[in-house]
Scaffold this motif. Structure first.
Motif, PDB file in Angstrom:
ATOM      1  N   TRP A 286       0.851  -1.200   0.000  1.00 17.44           N
ATOM      2  CA  TRP A 286       0.000   0.000   0.000  1.00 17.44           C
ATOM      3  C   TRP A 286       0.880   1.241   0.000  1.00 17.44           C
ATOM      4  N   LEU A 287       1.856   1.249   0.896  1.00 15.80           N
ATOM      5  CA  LEU A 287       2.729   2.406   1.059  1.00 15.80           C
ATOM      6  C   LEU A 287       3.350   2.795  -0.281  1.00 15.80           C
ATOM      7  N   TYR A 288       3.936   1.810  -0.957  1.00 16.57           N
ATOM      8  CA  TYR A 288       4.658   2.139  -2.189  1.00 16.57           C
ATOM      9  C   TYR A 288       3.703   2.467  -3.341  1.00 16.57           C
ATOM     10  N   ILE A 289       2.708   1.611  -3.557  1.00 17.74           N
ATOM     11  CA  ILE A 289       1.835   1.828  -4.724  1.00 17.74           C
ATOM     12  C   ILE A 289       1.111   3.162  -4.604  1.00 17.74           C
ATOM     13  N   VAL A 290       0.476   3.383  -3.467  1.00 18.60           N
ATOM     14  CA  VAL A 290      -0.367   4.572  -3.335  1.00 18.60           C
ATOM     15  C   VAL A 290       0.487   5.833  -3.317  1.00 18.60           C
ATOM     16  N   THR A 291       1.550   5.819  -2.525  1.00 18.58           N
ATOM     17  CA  THR A 291       2.371   7.028  -2.428  1.00 18.58           C
ATOM     18  C   THR A 291       2.984   7.383  -3.774  1.00 18.58           C
TER      19      THR A 291
END
Lengths: 115, 934
Positions: free
Chosen positions: B270-275
């Motif tokens: 989540w952290l990488y994809i969304v950010t």
């Protein structure tokens, strides 16, 4: 007896299928009718082949044929007639409207004519 | 009960505008605004409760089998969005009243608008994942209607189509994602899902579920690389853009991120994809916003950019970042709606939205200019306005993120660059349009917009200032309540203030402001630099790709479905051979355990005749009449086989049907070629013979394997219960009219439909009537042989009597409605053949369609009758009655049902054959006769 019965079914199915693969409407309709005979025989035989045992409940009867496949086949015969009638009338209509009794779409030929 | 009203009132409101018309604009506007205003009032009533931490709920079963409930909730997050949707929605209704011209249909516009508003409200209030999805799809559909509102413009139609395609596909992905989540958690109830983060994160299906949900959110929120639909949605009227792209449509995507945050966030994924998606979108779109010449184009790309910013904040792994994201949702909605309204006013008053043409508008419209200036300043993040606050929070949060490890410094740097671009395009929007020399060559001489058109802007800009100056007083409570829902663990302390002292974020802000102004000054260099790149039109690319997919599918379809029945049959047979053959291969041996029965001479003779006739039908098929005769031999032999193997009902039916079929085929053959031309190639014949032989072999093997294996049938039940339960001794007939009566009802319906279909096919059929047979011999003029005529007339009453007899005894002895019907039909057809259609028509002056239809009706009503007595459909009843002179007979309701069968069979058969026979006479069905017949 079983072997003879299944051989007859097989021959009827084969003849019907061969006709159904023809390129004109009438043989295809005849073929479908023949196929439906074969299918009805096959379906009927799923209840076993019984001699002298009509499924009419009586006091002196000892054994009965399986009534369920019979009921199924009875309706199948009538429906088969409706299907034969519909397809043969459709064939007539096609001949009336398109002037041909071929089963294949005429598109293909018109394409070839163009090219 | 107030909760469902918040959704249902605007839904009802979508019908209200249709009562008004374009001429009474003020009344129409008032009417439209009334219901959403009441809904807003209902929301406001709940504000104290929600801020105190309460979550009012409402639930009602909708489709419990699917887990779909009409469940609503009103928590802090819903409240935040509801205020935006309803508040800005009402302002837009007022604004649109002045924006729309006399030619635009106002009722239609308002109706779409309210529908859209309802679906947005549904999304933010849904307490069930599937319900949320239903409203999600409704926003896609209603936004399609809104974007395509000016459907006479090609741009609008194409833009709407593209938006629908992209967001619709995202919607399907979202559904798949929700279904996966529902599968993991075991329910679609939102609260349960939000509480099961550990369960979801540990599941192997987390990855696909997350990707699918994000796909839904990113397409809706126009995140890179799905951003391309949004700029083309600008073909919509400006009030639509102001609503869809500030407070609603695109915010649905970020709402989803916030809503699902407790359940899905917390992983590295989540952290990488969304950010990163958010960051890339923010910078990419901001760069393009700077390059656009169309005012709405600038705003469209800046919307994408700011949505990227919000997405990035929801991705970051700090709790304050999420709060900052929520805060920016409010701020962006206020200043962006105001800016869109200003663009609409400029377009409306000056006739153009091209930045290159516009200049010095402050001289013409000072108030609008001032309002737009303030809104743009907020967008740029100028201190004392709300945009500054959320931007400061954003910059602060980018500083201490754990993402990217040693390269973590990239995030704040890129965020600063994004802000810098934002400053530059905001400045360009204001400076080029409102300042500079007075534009002279505009399509219209601009002047100030009416007061009430400016009023919504004033309200929004006032909000920007109030939030900017007094953040702690105005929004802290709301943000706190929303954050409480979005964040699971204890929420962080909120310190909203204008001044946090000199710190790094302030420096970054200053750099962005100064750099933005600098970039604006050198913008011409940037423009000429950008001109080197080939121009790409997203709409053209999109449509090109859609067309390519279309061509590809069409080619595939053409290849598979080329119109050749022979080819379809081939595929079908090959499939049958393969499937059945592989099933047979699994058998250890063909012959089963049951002993076989002995053969006798009669059976062998019958079998051989059947086989020869069957082969004859196929081999002699070119001579059609001969083939037909062979076919009838097969039919008769089949009938005998039924008689031999204890199936008297079948034998009778087959016999009667055989007669009817052969008459039918002979009549048809009269109009078709008598011979089949020789056209199959040798290879084709060999192929077909092999296929047919293979098929026959498989059928034989299957049949033999079946016949020699023990039989386990359910028929014992029918045999045991036929007399006691159905009141009949003929079990086959009892099955047909009683046990399986519903099947029979369906079957006679099919028969009736087929007959009606044939009747219509024969209608106005134009066929050449041959005067001679295939060998050139003229048809006999002796149409009605006297002997046959006399016999048939004599036979008719007898045959009718027989059919009555067969009908009546059918329940207890072989017979019944089917057979009786066929016997009657054959007797009548014999009359037609013997005396000709004219003669028979004159005497049988009734139509067959009503008979067939009444048969089905009687059978249906017999079935329905059992409802009157509280039984299931088609339950039969019977009793014994003593009739003088005849004795005791048994009457059953099944007999009434059988009467329906009888009538249908008679009607349908004669409808087919009599109408076909008519073709051979001058009374061929035509338009005139048709009327008469009906």
């Amino acid at each position: 007896m079983e072997a003879l019965f299944s051989t007859v079914t097989g021959f009827l199915a084969a003849s019907g299928l061969y006709l159904a693969l023809r390129g004109r409407t009438f043989p295809v309709v005849v073929g479908l009718t023949l196929l439906s005979y074969a299918v009805n025989l096959f379906l009927f035989s799923t209840g076993g082949l019984t001699t002298n045992g009509a499924a009419v409940v009586g006091d002196d009867a000892t054994r009965y044929a399986d009534p369920l496949p019979q009921a199924l086949v009875l309706t199948a015969i009538v429906i088969g007639f409706a299907m034969t009638a519909f397809s043969v009338i459709l064939a007539m209509r096609v001949r009336g409207d398109l002037g041909s009794d071929q089963v294949n779409d005429q598109r293909e030929e018109s394409k070839e004519e163009k090219s | 009960m107030a909760l469902p009203l918040i959704v249902l009132l605007p839904l009802l409101g979508s019908l209200v505008p249709l009562l008004g018309n374009n001429r009474q604009r003020n009344i129409l506007t008032g009417m439209t605004a009334l219901l959403p205003a009441i809904a807003l009032g209902l929301v406001l009533i709940h504000v104290p409760d929600v801020l105190a931490g309460d979550v009012p709920r409402f639930a009602m079963h909708w489709v419990p089998q699917l887990g779909l409930d009409f469940a609503l909730r009103l928590d802090g997050l819903s409240l935040l969005f509801l205020l935006l949707i309803l508040g800005i929605g009402l302002l837009i209704i007022l604004y649109a009243r002045y924006y729309l011209s006399a030619e635009d249909s106002m009722p239609r516009f308002y109706s779409y608008m309210m529908l859209f508003m309802t679906s947005m409200i549904g999304i933010v209030m849904a307490d069930n994942l599937l319900l949320l999805w239903v409203f999600w799809e409704l926003t896609s559909l209603s936004s399609f209607l809104l974007i395509g509102y000016w459907y006479h413009q090609s741009e609008a139609r194409r833009g709407a189509r593209m938006a629908l395609t992209v967001t619709g596909m995202g919607g399907l992905a979202l559904l798949a994602g929700f279904l996966l989540i529902g599968d993991i958690v075991g329910t679609f109830d939102l609260q349960t899902v939000l509480d099961s983060r550990d369960l979801i994160l540990a599941d192997p299906r987390y990855l696909p579920a997350l990707l699918l949900v994000l796909l839904g959110a990113f397409t809706k929120s126009a995140q890179f690389p799905f951003h391309f639909w949004l700029p083309h949605a600008m073909a919509a009227p400006t009030p639509v853009s102001a609503f869809l792209h500030s407070a609603t449509m695109v915010k649905a995507g970020v709402f989803l991120l916030a809503r699902m945050h407790p359940a899905l966030a917390g992983s590295q994924l989540w952290l990488y994809i969304v950010t990163l998606t958010g960051l890339v979108t923010m910078i990419y779109a901001a760069y393009f916003a700077l390059l656009k010449y169309d005012l709405k184009g600038v705003l469209a790309f800046s919307t994408v950019s700011h949505l990227g910013l919000i997405t990035m904040l929801f991705g970051l792994d700090s709790k304050l970042a999420v709060v900052a994201g929520l805060f920016h949702i409010i701020n962006h909605a206020t200043f962006k709606a105001a800016l869109f309204m200003s663009a609409g006013i400029i377009d409306h008053e000056s006739g153009t939205r091209d930045i290159r043409k516009l200049s010095g508008l402050r001289h013409y419209m000072p108030v609008t200019a001032g309002l737009a200036l303030l809104a743009a300043a907020s967008m740029a993040g100028v201190p004392l306005l709300n945009g500054f606050l959320s931007k400061e929070m954003m910059l602060t949060e980018t500083l201490d993120t754990g993402i990217l490890g040693g390269l973590a410094w990239l995030i704040p740097v890129l965020a600063t660059i994004g802000s810098l671009l934002s400053v530059a395009y905001s400045l360009r929007y204001v400076r080029n349009v409102f300042f500079g020399p007075k534009a002279e060559d505009l399509p219209q001489t601009p002047h100030e917009a009416p007061f009430f058109m400016r009023l919504p802007m004033m309200v929004l800009v006032a909000l920007c200032i109030v939030i900017g100056l007094l953040p702690a007083l105005s929004v802290t409570g709301l943000l706190d309540a929303a954050a409480q829902v979005t964040l699971l663990s204890p929420r962080p302390e909120l310190h909203l203030a204008i001044w946090h002292g000199f710190n790094l974020p302030l420096l970054m802000s200053a750099v962005a402001l100064a750099g933005g102004i600098g970039l604006y000054c050198v913008r011409r260099k940037l423009f000429s630099f950008h001109r080197q790149f080939p121009q790409r039109n997203a709409l053209m690319n999109f449509e090109f790709n859609v067309r390519r997919v279309q061509t590809w599918t069409q080619t595939t379809i053409d290849r598979l479905e080329n119109g050749s029945l022979q080819r379809y049959m081939l595929w079908l047979i090959v499939a049958v051979l393969f499937l059945t053959g592989s099933g047979l291969l699994d058998l250890t041996q063909l012959t089963g355990s049951e002993p076989t029965q002995p053969l006798d001479g009669l059976l062998i003779v019958g079998g051989v005749i059947t086989i020869l006739a069957g082969l004859g039908t196929a081999v002699l098929h070119r001579r059609r009449l001969v083939s037909l005769v062979m076919l009838s031999v097969v039919g008769l032999m089949v009938s005998l086989a039924f008689a031999r193997f204890s199936a008297p009902d079948l034998a009778l039916t087959q016999l009667a049907v055989e007669v009817v079929t052969v008459i039918l085929l002979m009549l048809a053959l009269f109009f078709l070629p008598q011979r089949t031309p020789k056209e199959s190639t040798g290879a084709r014949i060999v192929r077909d013979v092999l296929l047919a032989a293979g098929f026959g072999g498989i059928v034989t093997s299957l049949n033999y394997a079946l016949l020699t294996r023990p039989l386990d049938s359910i028929s014992g039940f029918f045999l045991d219960n036929s007399v006691s339960g159905g009141g009949g001794h003929n079990v086959v007939n009892v099955i047909l009219v009683d046990f399986r009566g519903f099947d029979t009802l369906g079957e006679i319906t099919v028969l009736c439909i087929a007959a009606i279909g044939i009747f219509k096919l024969l209608n106005r059929l134009r066929l050449f009537m041959p005067s001679s047979d295939s060998e050139g011999r003229p048809w006999s003029k002796d149409l009605h042989p006297m002997l046959l005529g006399t016999v048939s007339q004599t036979l008719l009453p007898l045959a009718l009597l027989v059919s009555v007899f067969i009908f009546l005894r059918g329940h207890n002895e072989p017979g019944g409605g089917f057979i009786a019907g066929l016997v009657t039909a054959v007797a009548l057809i014999l009359l037609y053949i013997a005396r000709g259609v004219d003669w028979a028509q004159a005497r049988l002056s009734f139509h067959y369609q009503p008979i067939a239809v009444s048969g089905v009706t009687i059978a249906t009503f017999t079935g329905l009758g059992s409802w009157l007595f509280g039984h299931n459909f088609l339950t039969s009843a019977f009793g014994h009655f003593a009739i003088p002179y005849i004795g005791e007979i048994e009457l059953a309701t099944a007999m009434l049902f059988d009467l329906g069968v009888y009538l249908t069979v008679v009607g349908a058969t004669l409808m087919i054959l009599a109408n076909l026979g008519k073709l051979t006479t001058p009374h061929r069905p035509s338009k005139e006769n048709d009327k008469e017949a009906l």
